[in-house]
Design a protein around this motif. Structure first.
Motif, PDB file in Angstrom:
ATOM      1  N   GLU A 181     -13.446  -8.556  -2.276  1.00 53.81           N
ATOM      2  CA  GLU A 181     -14.873  -8.714  -1.994  1.00 53.81           C
ATOM      3  C   GLU A 181     -15.100 -10.067  -1.317  1.00 53.81           C
ATOM      4  N   TYR A 215       0.258  -3.830  -7.442  1.00 53.02           N
ATOM      5  CA  TYR A 215       0.272  -5.265  -7.113  1.00 53.02           C
ATOM      6  C   TYR A 215       0.874  -6.065  -8.259  1.00 53.02           C
ATOM      7  N   THR A 232      -3.595   0.878  -7.131  1.00 54.67           N
ATOM      8  CA  THR A 232      -3.250  -0.192  -6.192  1.00 54.67           C
ATOM      9  C   THR A 232      -3.086  -1.514  -6.928  1.00 54.67           C
ATOM     10  N   ARG A 257      -5.849 -13.333  -3.047  1.00 56.96           N
ATOM     11  CA  ARG A 257      -5.537 -13.456  -1.607  1.00 56.96           C
ATOM     12  C   ARG A 257      -5.616 -14.906  -1.152  1.00 56.96           C
ATOM     13  N   PHE A 273      -5.163  -6.336  -1.388  1.00 61.82           N
ATOM     14  CA  PHE A 273      -6.034  -7.343  -0.784  1.00 61.82           C
ATOM     15  C   PHE A 273      -7.115  -6.722   0.088  1.00 61.82           C
ATOM     16  N   SER A 274      -6.943  -5.468   0.479  1.00 64.64           N
ATOM     17  CA  SER A 274      -8.003  -4.795   1.247  1.00 64.64           C
ATOM     18  C   SER A 274      -9.212  -4.513   0.363  1.00 64.64           C
ATOM     19  N   LYS A 275      -9.044  -4.614  -0.964  1.00 66.86           N
ATOM     20  CA  LYS A 275     -10.149  -4.412  -1.896  1.00 66.86           C
ATOM     21  C   LYS A 275     -10.957  -5.688  -2.111  1.00 66.86           C
ATOM     22  N   GLN A 293       0.493  -8.558   2.715  1.00 67.34           N
ATOM     23  CA  GLN A 293       0.336  -7.254   3.356  1.00 67.34           C
ATOM     24  C   GLN A 293       0.018  -6.149   2.345  1.00 67.34           C
ATOM     25  N   HIS A 294      -0.026  -6.508   1.059  1.00 70.38           N
ATOM     26  CA  HIS A 294      -0.243  -5.492   0.031  1.00 70.38           C
ATOM     27  C   HIS A 294      -1.662  -4.924   0.139  1.00 70.38           C
ATOM     28  N   PRO A 295      -1.813  -3.614  -0.008  1.00 69.62           N
ATOM     29  CA  PRO A 295      -3.142  -2.989   0.107  1.00 69.62           C
ATOM     30  C   PRO A 295      -4.157  -3.458  -0.927  1.00 69.62           C
TER      31      PRO A 295
END
Length: 231
Positions: A202, A174, A170, A47, A198-200, A194-196
């Motif tokens: 840490e 990616y 996911t 990210r 990056f919600s992972k 916007q890819h999910p």
């Protein structure tokens, strides 16, 4: 903006010296080689790197040599891009293309190798290869002669990894997006952010123990290296 800060430059004995901020943690390559990184840590690094690429691309710059050794880290987990010697300045980021074959073989996108016109999305391919570097401690085809590696990238397209079943769906998606051979289908930096996956991510501070471990290994090697047996 995740770019190493430029401080000054000067000529010394006919050599150009460039002074930048000091990233005391070393390179991502050192960190990946010394540690097993979690998906969340890989997502965090990816990210931050993607944000750096987004900044470059918005200002009409293609990096063209993105790889782990050109991503530097600080002892607090900051991630910044460096080494802009292969960069290309483009006047119209939305439509500019290049055809020059330049970069480091294992990280080069297929369109670069095959001398097709290319744009900023070559950096997105390299970002995907860098994720594999963090998974497996080295990029695909690193054990091949550079010319053989170029041939394999151009022939095989999207590379495979040893144990994809160990990754989340996911993360696999990616990798598929960043390593999409069809440039039209490959996302740009803004779309990719916007890819999910990056919600992972840490917190960056979770990288600190990995960075310190890599530094310790590097320091130990420097201590051992000069000690040779007397002949």
């Amino acid at each position: 903006m995740n770019i190493v800060k430029y401080i000054d430059s000067f000529l010394y004995e006919n050599d150009l010296w460039v002074v930048t901020e000091y990233m005391e943690g070393g390179s991502l390559t050192d960190v990946a080689a010394a540690n097993m990184m979690t998906e969340g840590q890989i997502a965090a690094v990816s990210r931050e790197t993607a944000q750096g690429l987004q900044h470059l691309h918005k200002h009409g710059v293609i990096h063209r040599n993105l790889k782990g050794i050109n991503v530097l880290v600080s002892l607090t987990g900051d991630i910044k891009l460096t080494d802009f010697g292969f960069c290309s300045q483009i006047s119209d980021p939305a439509h500019a293309t290049r055809t020059t074959m330049i970069g480091t073989p294992c990280w080069m996108a297929p369109e670069v190798i095959t001398h097709k016109e290319y744009g900023p999305k070559v950096d997105i391919w390299s970002l995907g290869i860098m994720a594999i570097e963090m998974i497996e401690s080295e990029p695909p085809y690193s054990n091949q002669d550079p010319l053989k590696a170029l041939h394999l990238i151009a022939t095989n397209g999207t590379p495979t990894i040893s144990n994809p079943e160990n990754l989340s769906s996911t993360f696999r998606d990616y990798l598929a997006k960043t390593l999409e051979v069809d440039v039209e289908k490959r996302p740009d930096a803004t779309q990719l952010l916007q890819h999910p996956f990056f919600s992972k991510a840490e917190p960056l501070r979770t990288l600190v123990p990995l960075i310190k471990a890599a530094r310790e290994i590097a320091q130990n090697k420097r201590l051992i290296w000069p000690r040779s047996n007397p002949s």
